[in-house]
Write an enzyme that holds these catalytic residues in place. Sequence first.
Site, PDB file in Angstrom:
ATOM      1  N   ASP A 192      -2.892 -72.473  23.540  1.00  0.00           N
ATOM      2  CA  ASP A 192      -2.279 -73.797  23.412  1.00  0.00           C
ATOM      3  C   ASP A 192      -0.861 -73.727  23.963  1.00  0.00           C
ATOM      4  O   ASP A 192      -0.264 -72.650  24.035  1.00  0.00           O
ATOM      5  CB  ASP A 192      -2.245 -74.269  21.957  1.00  0.00           C
ATOM      6  CG  ASP A 192      -1.692 -75.689  21.826  1.00  0.00           C
ATOM      7  OD1 ASP A 192      -2.196 -76.591  22.519  1.00  0.00           O
ATOM      8  OD2 ASP A 192      -0.733 -75.895  21.065  1.00  0.00           O
ATOM      9  N   SER A 193      -0.330 -74.895  24.308  1.00  0.00           N
ATOM     10  CA  SER A 193       1.064 -74.943  24.761  1.00  0.00           C
ATOM     11  C   SER A 193       2.008 -74.493  23.639  1.00  0.00           C
ATOM     12  O   SER A 193       3.104 -74.020  23.914  1.00  0.00           O
ATOM     13  CB  SER A 193       1.412 -76.370  25.184  1.00  0.00           C
ATOM     14  OG  SER A 193       1.194 -77.251  24.100  1.00  0.00           O
TER      15      SER A 193
ATOM     16  N   CYS B 142      -5.040 -84.805  20.598  1.00  0.00           N
ATOM     17  CA  CYS B 142      -3.955 -83.834  20.729  1.00  0.00           C
ATOM     18  C   CYS B 142      -4.011 -82.945  19.502  1.00  0.00           C
ATOM     19  O   CYS B 142      -4.119 -83.437  18.373  1.00  0.00           O
ATOM     20  CB  CYS B 142      -2.607 -84.533  20.807  1.00  0.00           C
ATOM     21  SG  CYS B 142      -1.223 -83.382  20.727  1.00  0.00           S
TER      22      CYS B 142
ATOM     23  N   GLU C 244       6.397 -80.568  15.870  1.00  0.00           N
ATOM     24  CA  GLU C 244       7.075 -79.310  16.244  1.00  0.00           C
ATOM     25  C   GLU C 244       8.382 -79.137  15.463  1.00  0.00           C
ATOM     26  O   GLU C 244       8.810 -78.024  15.202  1.00  0.00           O
ATOM     27  CB  GLU C 244       7.359 -79.282  17.756  1.00  0.00           C
ATOM     28  CG  GLU C 244       6.109 -79.178  18.626  1.00  0.00           C
ATOM     29  CD  GLU C 244       5.642 -77.740  18.878  1.00  0.00           C
ATOM     30  OE1 GLU C 244       6.472 -76.832  18.890  1.00  0.00           O
ATOM     31  OE2 GLU C 244       4.419 -77.551  19.055  1.00  0.00           O
TER      32      GLU C 244
ATOM     33  N   CYS D   4      -6.036 -76.997  23.764  1.00  0.00           N
ATOM     34  CA  CYS D   4      -4.952 -77.933  24.076  1.00  0.00           C
ATOM     35  C   CYS D   4      -5.554 -79.010  24.962  1.00  0.00           C
ATOM     36  O   CYS D   4      -6.137 -78.711  26.009  1.00  0.00           O
ATOM     37  CB  CYS D   4      -3.850 -77.180  24.819  1.00  0.00           C
ATOM     38  SG  CYS D   4      -2.534 -78.229  25.465  1.00  0.00           S
TER      39      CYS D   4
ATOM     40  N   HIS E 268      -1.948 -81.331  17.887  1.00  0.00           N
ATOM     41  CA  HIS E 268      -0.885 -81.420  16.878  1.00  0.00           C
ATOM     42  C   HIS E 268      -1.155 -82.509  15.839  1.00  0.00           C
ATOM     43  O   HIS E 268      -0.613 -82.472  14.742  1.00  0.00           O
ATOM     44  CB  HIS E 268       0.454 -81.764  17.541  1.00  0.00           C
ATOM     45  CG  HIS E 268       1.099 -80.624  18.245  1.00  0.00           C
ATOM     46  ND1 HIS E 268       0.566 -80.033  19.350  1.00  0.00           N
ATOM     47  CD2 HIS E 268       2.257 -79.970  17.980  1.00  0.00           C
ATOM     48  CE1 HIS E 268       1.366 -79.064  19.756  1.00  0.00           C
ATOM     49  NE2 HIS E 268       2.393 -79.002  18.935  1.00  0.00           N
TER      50      HIS E 268
HETATM   51  N1  DGL Z   1      -1.309 -79.300  22.154  1.00  0.00           N
HETATM   52  C1  DGL Z   1      -1.133 -80.294  23.178  1.00  0.00           C
HETATM   53  C2  DGL Z   1      -2.366 -81.181  23.302  1.00  0.00           C
HETATM   54  O1  DGL Z   1      -3.327 -80.999  22.600  1.00  0.00           O
HETATM   55  C3  DGL Z   1       0.043 -81.188  22.939  1.00  0.00           C
HETATM   56  C4  DGL Z   1       1.371 -80.540  22.949  1.00  0.00           C
HETATM   57  C5  DGL Z   1       2.068 -80.577  24.260  1.00  0.00           C
HETATM   58  O2  DGL Z   1       2.431 -81.656  24.751  1.00  0.00           O
HETATM   59  O3  DGL Z   1       2.279 -79.480  24.767  1.00  0.00           O
HETATM   60  O4  DGL Z   1      -2.395 -82.061  24.104  1.00  0.00           O
END
Ligand code: DGL
Length: 274
Positions: free
Chosen positions: A10-11, A192, A158, A73, A194
């Site tokens: 993931d990012s 997403c 975050e 992600c 998050h």
């Molecule tokens: N985890 C990313 C997603 O599912 C979102 C976070 C980001 O923008 O890096 O899209």
Amino acid sequence: MKQGSIGVFDSGYGGLTILDGIRQRMPQYDYIYLGDNARAPYGTRSFDVVYEFTLQAVQKLFELGCPLVILGCNTASAKALRSIQQNFLPEHAPDRRVLGVIRPTAEVVGELSHTHHIGVLATEGTIRSRSYNLEIEKLYPDSTIVGQACPMWVPLVENNEFDKPGADYFVKDSIDKLLAQDSLIDTIILGCTHYPLLLDKIRRYLPSGITVIPQGQYIATSLEDYLRRHSEMDQRLSRGGTCQYFTTESATKFRESASLFLHEEVTAQHIALN
Ligand code: DGL
């Protein structure tokens, strides 16, 4: 045959909600989680940059011995998965596999929606890519899909503000904008990784009768099904029940924040990607 862990990328921290869902269902495997926290968020980055960063992460997980990598992600799945599968793997790693989170989510949403009017809440990058529209329309051509970017939601999570009163304004605002586009929506994808942390507030501002889909449990079921159908890959996965965490940011910072997503203490190691 040398066996290896399942890689989850993931990012940042969001993919931990995917990892959590997968591990709850399949605790027997070994896992390696890699968060590119130093370069997150990816949501507003261009296609080229998301592809470059995601490919670096995938290559690192391959170096760490993972035969299979899940892009946990949505942004990376929307912007990088297809190129990695079609252009990179055949030439450079034909025996490895990389899977994303959009297709399995699209598969389940058509079964859950009765009106076939579906809403997607996601990052700007995922919404702009129209990946959910394309995948859902392929499977369920009669669906109507509308999307709403929620640029403030990832920063709220975050920065550990997701359960504070200030988050309410941004959650309500994005939901109102989504529902204003189509009053027949009965199912909403949290596109997403998050967003599950905002679930309590999301439910507070949604009319009753709308189903919300966080992804973790569905990605887990889909992966389990994939491994059942691909026994050659299943045999290459080691089964020790372990999980290692790597971050491109500080290991201490990762440990502190990861506990919000996992409700347990983890130790992490720093890793460089370029
Ligand atoms: N985890 C990313 C997603 O599912 C979102 C976070 C980001 O923008 O890096 O899209």
